[in-house]
Design an enzyme around this catalytic site. Structure first.
Site, short mmCIF file in Angstrom:
data_model
loop_
_atom_site.label_atom_id
_atom_site.label_comp_id
_atom_site.label_asym_id
_atom_site.label_seq_id
_atom_site.Cartn_x
_atom_site.Cartn_y
_atom_site.Cartn_z
N TRP A 45 0.97 -1.19 0.05
CA TRP A 45 -0.03 0.03 0.25
C TRP A 45 0.77 0.96 0.14
O TRP A 45 1.89 1.39 0.91
CB TRP A 45 -1.00 -0.06 1.24
CG TRP A 45 -1.82 1.07 1.58
CD1 TRP A 45 -2.82 1.76 0.88
CD2 TRP A 45 -2.03 1.86 2.69
NE1 TRP A 45 -3.46 2.62 1.15
CE2 TRP A 45 -2.92 2.66 2.48
CE3 TRP A 45 -1.30 1.80 3.96
CZ2 TRP A 45 -3.43 3.36 3.61
CZ3 TRP A 45 -1.90 2.51 4.93
CH2 TRP A 45 -2.79 3.59 4.79
N ASP A 96 0.10 -5.41 9.64
CA ASP A 96 -0.99 -4.84 9.21
C ASP A 96 -2.25 -5.57 8.91
O ASP A 96 -2.12 -6.45 7.76
CB ASP A 96 -0.59 -3.74 7.94
CG ASP A 96 -1.60 -2.77 7.90
OD1 ASP A 96 -1.38 -1.79 6.90
OD2 ASP A 96 -2.65 -2.89 8.10
N LYS A 124 -12.83 -1.25 6.37
CA LYS A 124 -13.55 -2.25 5.20
C LYS A 124 -14.35 -3.32 6.04
O LYS A 124 -15.61 -3.61 5.40
CB LYS A 124 -12.42 -3.04 4.67
CG LYS A 124 -11.67 -2.41 3.50
CD LYS A 124 -10.79 -0.97 4.22
CE LYS A 124 -9.57 -0.67 3.31
NZ LYS A 124 -8.84 0.24 3.94
#
Lengths: 453, 429
Positions: B159, B240, B276
């Protein structure tokens, strides 16, 4: 603040702080890697190696937020919490504004989605917050000279600005008032922006050391940032007069400094949102470039939702666009985009004429209660104190806080003997005081002032 | 740089001395002359461009935000119900610096397990964070402050904001091999070599599941090997986990990599996000946790994490945290949540199949096997930046230039159009 070099990659199997029931080392011949409790099979315990975080020490308790914790632990029924600056009703209950409840219900009914805001925050909020500060239709807004981005209340907005200063004005100093809100120093320290203090509070008069302030601003290296409290100075409650603000603006312009306003109490000083923005608007009139951090924690009671903004007034729309883009670049690796809930509440309240009017009335009510309680405290002090001491500074101060002039020992006496919780610098939060408690508080202050040194 | 600023300042003084006090006037010079426009964020900039496009055919497969089969954003039923329950119940007082205790408790259960000994023994230093970004940033700042000589190893690719985060925290970055362009899968050998060659005690950033942007995850067996090598090298694993539940549809299964590392005795760090899997994107709610040796150390580490948060935002926002703790603290709502997460994950898995089959039906010369092998929200398509640009300019299809397709933005309504467009720009390769 603790910081220590941890040596990495240590090959020693001797941790300094051995968890004795887990590990037995030495010549006993026992297995140096015993089972840990959860496993059904024997594995190598990594607890054998020293922790990376071995040398980390406990951070000190926050001087402001720690007061409430101590208050909670106190069982005495006379106790009074005048620590943190959060508004309380006469019944000493937290207060959720009617307009906030209305706005939340509207939002619930509408079924708003929960999509990411853009990095700069909710557009409707940014528009509303700039207009609230400068006045709708102000030239700096019409000419698009203000870069506004939603921030995490006052703290987050200040931090964004501090990071911008560090990046684009390396070596430039920020001057902060002596005293100021404790977290200002932490913010500039963590942003690696050097700071120094300008004289502000005069203990002899329990008022403003105006000459000292002007002199220190004058003597600062040209191009320094001057952190100013827009209104209702925290912790002293001492604000410059309108005439003094003019002189402050003069000397800042003369020395080519950059003003940096922290506006955390717009509406809470006088009760009028417009009146409390007078200092900021004066500087805008001068055509100066400057920063303003805003917070809606107190004036809309949105403490927990972390809603505020950083505004940078620039000399051109082009500069504002560029500055805004760089503020976004700082925000992205901090939290990506700001939380939506508080922003929507503010946008709903300010964007609806009826709710906005209602907010103004509630603001006047809250500020009014504090003014009334100030007067009551003053009256109690004057009637109870036979020494003839001049307590009028209580009435001259403005906003949520009063700097009592009590020193640390006296403040401790307030807490230890009278169960009155306040910060050690002598600051009391009048927002936590009720009319009913004024006499008790007056007794405590008189006792601490006269009988403790 | 300082010299230039001083000279600039003295020029301004000269200009200003001519009329130090005046009404509103335009300044021909500005403090901000040296400020250049920042480049657009590669991910969030895509949505900006999409919104500005007037074409009725436009498709947004850029940012990783879930859409239903009508392409609409979704607010989960469990979230709506939670909001109804909490409406009007809060005084909106400041949360503690470490955030909502209840929310953090529930969140740790998701990552560490419902009956984790580490939770029982209070060995986890954990604070509520500003979603995943905030958790990563707090950890990066913590790493900088308490392990000042250390670097962070970041997978290639990752990311994009990971790079920004550790850079702004001033922690030097190194990379490790991860994605294998030829197979569009994991470069396991490259990864293990880099782990082995890193100096002992290095810090590594790992994606717990549903790797962003590639969708390529190690197998369970590969995770076990990675864990063993980490042990031998005494590396620190920072996970993460932004997509727990979104990879397989089962949050427990998606936490497998973390559970393996915990079983093997690692003291890890974890960033968790509800953006999310609970659809709480804009609420910014997440959690940073660091597993410590014992309770005392956990208390200490937590105090230092709070010390980092205080000058950044003082304390985290309440609303999202309340939603999370209401849902996870109520068995019925939690069960509803788990159902809804599975629905979202299943829809994405279904779209992967459809996209792949559509491309194969069009007679594409390329292999699209990776579309169904990859997992989570994203598909690393293998499209080149030039092909992506063509998709945008000719077909009004928006995605990041690394060829990452957010499968969450693919619907039965647009999958045919998307497949066709991809076929058109790739058929001659």
């Amino acid at each position: 603040m603790a910081s220590s070099m941890i040596s990495l990659g240590s090959t020693s199997l001797l941790p300094r702080d051995i968890n004795k029931d887990k590990l037995k080392l030495g010549t006993s011949g026992s297995n140096p890697f015993p089972r840990t409790k959860s496993l059904s099979r024997v594995t190598m315990s990594v607890a054998a190696k020293p922790s990376r975080f071995e040398g980390i020490t406990m951070a000190p308790p926050d001087p402001i937020l720690g007061v409430s914790e101590a208050f909670k632990a106190d069982t005495n029924e006379l106790k009074l919490n005048l620590g943190v600056g959060a508004y309380r009703t006469e019944e000493l209950q937290p207060y959720v504004l009617n307009v906030v409840q209305k706005a939340e219900n509207l939002m619930l009914e509408r079924g708003d989605n929960k999509e990411y805001l853009p990095i700069e925050g909710l557009a409707a909020f940014n528009k509303a917050t700039a207009e609230l500060l400068f006045g709708a239709g102000h030239p700096v807004i019409k000419e698009q000279k203000v870069a506004t981005i939603q921030g995490l209340s006052g703290t987050g907005s200040l931090r964004l600005a501090a990071a911008l200063i560090e990046r684009y004005f390396p070596g430039a100093k920020v001057l902060i008032s002596a005293p100021t809100w404790g977290n200002h120093k932490n913010i500039f320290n963590d942003a690696k922006v050097p700071w120094s203090e300008y004289r502000y509070y005069d203990p002899k008069t329990i008022g403003l050391d105006f000459d000292g302030m002007i002199q220190d601003i004058k003597e600062a290296p040209e191009g320094s940032f001057i952190l100013l409290h827009g209104c209702a100075h925290n912790p002293t409650g001492i604000d410059p007069t309108p005439e003094q603000w003019v002189k402050i603006a003069d000397v800042i312009q003369e020395k080519n400094h950059i003003p940096f306003f922290d506006v955390a109490y717009q509406g809470f000083a006088s009760g009028s949102l417009d009146e409390d923005a007078a200092s900021v608007r004066l500087f805008a009139e001068r055509g100066m470039e400057f920063f303003v951090a805003q917070s809606y924690s107190k004036n809309l009671g949105l403490y927990a939702e972390r809603i505020g903004a950083i505004n940078v007034v620039c000399s051109s729309a082009d500069a504002a666009t560029r500055v805004k883009s760089q503020l976004k670049r700082i925000a992205r690796p901090m939290y990506s985009n700001p939380p939506v809930h508080g922003a929507r509440i503010v946008a709903n309240v300010v964007g609806d004429a009826a709710m906005f009017g209602e907010w103004k009335a509630e603001m006047e009510m809250m500020a009014g209660r504090i003014k009334t309680v100030r007067q009551e405290l003053y009256d109690s002090l004057v009637s109870k104190d036979e020494s003839g001491k001049d307590w009028s500074f209580i009435l001259k101060q403005i906003g949520m806080f009063s700097f009592t002039g009590l020193n640390k020992a006296q403040s401790d006496n307030m807490t230890n003997k009278w169960h009155v919780y306040m910060t050690k610098d002598g600051r009391i939060s009048l927002a936590g005081l009720s009319m009913a408690k004024c006499e008790y508080l007056a007794d405590a202050i008189i006792d601490s002032y006269h009988n403790v040194s | 740089m300082a010299m230039r600023i001083r000279n600039l300042a003295s020029r301004r003084t000269m200009m200003m001395n001519s009329s130090p006090i005046s009404g509103l006037r335009s300044m021909s010079s500005s403090w901000w002359k040296n400020v250049e426009p920042a480049p657009k964020d590669p991910i969030l900039g895509v949505t900006e461009a999409f919104l500005a496009d007037p074409s009725p055919d436009k498709v947004n497969v850029g940012v990783g935000a879930y859409r239903d089969d009508n392409g609409k954003p979704v607010v989960l039923d469990c979230v709506r119900e939670a909001e109804r329950r909490i409406a009007g119940t809060s005084f909106m007082e400041y949360l503690p610096m470490g955030g909502s205790v209840k929310m953090v408790e529930e969140t740790l259960k998701l990552a560490y397990g419902d009956n984790s000994e580490f939770v029982k023994d209070k060995r986890i230093a954990a604070v509520q964070s500003l979603s995943g970004t905030g958790a990563c940033r707090l950890f990066a700042d913590f790493q900088k402050r308490f392990c000042p000589g250390s670097q962070i190893y970041i997978p290639v690719p990752t990311w994009s904001n990971h790079h920004n985060i550790w850079r702004d925290a001033q922690v030097p970055q190194k990379t490790y091999h991860y994605y294998h362009p030829e197979t569009k899968g994991l470069d396991f050998k490259g990864l293990m070599d880099d782990v082995k060659n890193a100096p002992e005690g290095s810090f590594f950033l790992l994606h717990a599941c549903a790797h962003n942007p590639t969708g390529v995850d190690p197998t369970e067996e590969q995770w076990r090997e990675i864990s063993q090598l980490f042990k031998a090298k005494n590396h620190f694993a920072f996970f993460d986990m932004a997509y727990q539940g979104f990879a397989s549809g089962d949050p427990a299964r998606d936490a497998k990599s973390i559970r393996i590392f915990l079983e093997d005795g690692h003291h890890i760090g974890i960033s968790q996000s509800y953006a999310k899997n609970m659809g709480l994107y804009g609420q910014r709610v997440g959690c940073l946790s660091v597993l410590c040796e014992n309770e005392k150390q956990a208390v200490t580490v937590k105090s230092q994490l709070q010390q980092l948060a205080r000058p950044m935002y003082s304390n985290p926002p309440l609303h999202g945290a309340q939603i999370v703790s209401t849902i996870l603290g109520d068995p019925e709502l939690k069960s509803l949540w788990l159902k809804e997460v599975k629905i979202m994950a299943d829809r994405i898995i279904g779209m992967r199949t459809t996209l792949r089959e559509s491309l194969e039906k069009l007679g594409s010369p390329l292999s699209w096997e990776h579309v169904t092998k990859q997992i989570g929200m994203f598909c690393y398509s293998g499209l080149t930046p030039e092909q992506v640009d063509r998709l945008t300019s000719e077909y009004h299809i928006y995605m990041t230039r690394n060829g990452r397709i957010s499968m969450a933005g693919v619907t039965t309504g647009n999958v045919g159009y998307l497949a066709n467009a991809i076929h058109e720009v790739t058929k001659s390769s």
